[in-house]
Design an enzyme around this catalytic site. Structure first.
Site, PDB file in Angstrom:
ATOM      1  CB  CYS A 134      -0.932  -0.019   1.211  1.00 57.92           C
ATOM      2  SG  CYS A 134      -1.966   1.448   1.290  1.00 57.92           S
ATOM      3  CB  CYS A 137      -0.815   2.605   3.870  1.00 54.90           C
ATOM      4  SG  CYS A 137      -2.278   1.955   3.105  1.00 54.90           S
ATOM      5  CG  ASP A 138       2.918   1.213   4.558  1.00 49.15           C
ATOM      6  OD1 ASP A 138       2.435   1.687   5.593  1.00 49.15           O
ATOM      7  OD2 ASP A 138       2.682   0.072   4.151  1.00 49.15           O
TER       8      ASP A 138
END
Ligand code: NDP
Length: 309
Positions: A134, A137-138
């Site tokens: 992701c 997300c990261d």
């Protein structure tokens, strides 16, 4: 045991759209949001191809809007994960979080799909320490660092572009000699100064002491194979998704890749009163707009079914 008319499992565009239609039709739907409330779109950046948003919209915002729209018409949206399902006409038994049992007359399955991994032992070893599926997300953790994205589809291109806004350098590792992504995404990637596309390469291993420091790559040169190493701080997988259909495998037909089989272009499954919408039943289009459309169809079918039974 709680009895409900209409239970919706999943909270992506399919689940929320089903909830909007079902609540407006007075089916009093109960929706369980699942592991990732809002679904996959909460892990993407901007959605530019959903009609009605000429300037684009963030995936998270769009999901929040759909959720609020469902709430406005009275949908009962709950946090919880379905851990077991026994499907039978008019008497579907669903277990939430391993303890709460609910019986539902109709069920709309909109559980979506989850990211695929390469299946290398090193992915588990470096999970949360340099391996992610992701980017949105990261990506933040890799500011000014060097990363690689694996895949050649729209997701991989989108992730590479997103990361190019944060990272010093982004490699896109593509196993074929072409990108499968849409033309517009291909052009953006190929025109980016920060992205270097490595065609005909595969990641076969990762190395590093306290996190990823590099990847071992395999290059296929017309039959001849050659290995090399690439210094990177993080590896992002963007190689597609697996449908979240396992819970229903004993009751419904699944295709070879695990997608729920429905009757033609409808969301009707082989269990009367059980409908499947969105990516869990769509190996072909997998778009927010098509998922939303199938959620709508599922709610209409649910209404018809409840009227007739
Ligand atoms: P796709 O299935 O389209 O692409 C997967 C990519 O990963 C392919 O390039 C594939 O290679 C590669 N791949 C698969 N397995 C491996 C492996 N084991 N090792 C290396 N590479 C591998 O998935 P996407 O998630 O990109 O897209 C899914 C759908 O969602 C598509 O319809 C896409 O158009 C859509 N989408 C649309 C977006 C938008 O419009 N904004 C954004 C994101 C997705 P190969 O080509 O060799 O099979």
């Amino acid at each position: 045991m709680e009895q409900v008319k209409c239970l919706i499992i999943g909270s992506g565009p399919a689940g929320y759209t089903a909830a909007i239609y079902a609540s407006r039709a007075n089916l009093q739907p109960v929706l369980y949001e699942g592991v990732l409330p809002g679904g996959q779109l909460t892990t993407t950046t901007d959605v530019e191809n959903f009609p009605g948003y000429p300037e684009g919209v963030s995936g998270t915002q769009m999901m929040e809007d759909m959720r609020n729209q469902a709430l406005r018409f009275g949908a009962d949206i709950r946090f919880g994960i379905v851990t077991k399902a026994e499907l039978a006409p008019n008497h579907n038994k669903i277990v939430i979080d391993g303890e709460t049992e609910i019986e539902a007359k109709v069920v709309i399955i909109a559980t979506g799909a989850s990211a695929k991994y390469l299946g290398l032992p090193c992915e588990a070893k470096y999970a949360g320490m340099g391996v992610s599926a992701c980017a949105t997300c990261d990506g933040f953790f890799y500011r000014n660092k060097t990363v690689a994205v694996v895949g050649g589809g729209d997701t991989a291109c989108e992730d590479a572009l997103y990361l190019s806004g944060l990272c010093q350098k982004v490699y896109l590792v593509v196993r074929k000699d072409y990108l499968r992504a849409s033309k517009v995404m291909q052009e953006r990637v190929l025109n980016s100064e920060k992205i270097e596309v490595l065609f005909k390469h595969e990641v076969i291993d990762l190395f590093g002491e306290d996190g990823v420091e590099g990847a071992k790559l395999l290059k296929n040169r017309g039959g001849e194979e050659e290995t090399s190493t690439l210094a990177i701080d993080g590896l992002f997988l963007a190689i597609g998704h697996n449908p979240n259909s396992k819970l229903f495998a004993d009751y419904l037909d699944l295709d070879a890749n695990g997608y729920i089989v429905t009757e033609g272009a409808t969301p009707i499954t082989k269990v009367p009163g059980v409908f499947a919408a969105g990516d869990v039943a769509d190996p072909r289009y997998r778009q927010a707009i098509t998922a939303a459309a199938s959620g709508c169809k599922a709610a209409i079918e649910a209404e018809r079914y409840l009227m007739e039974n």
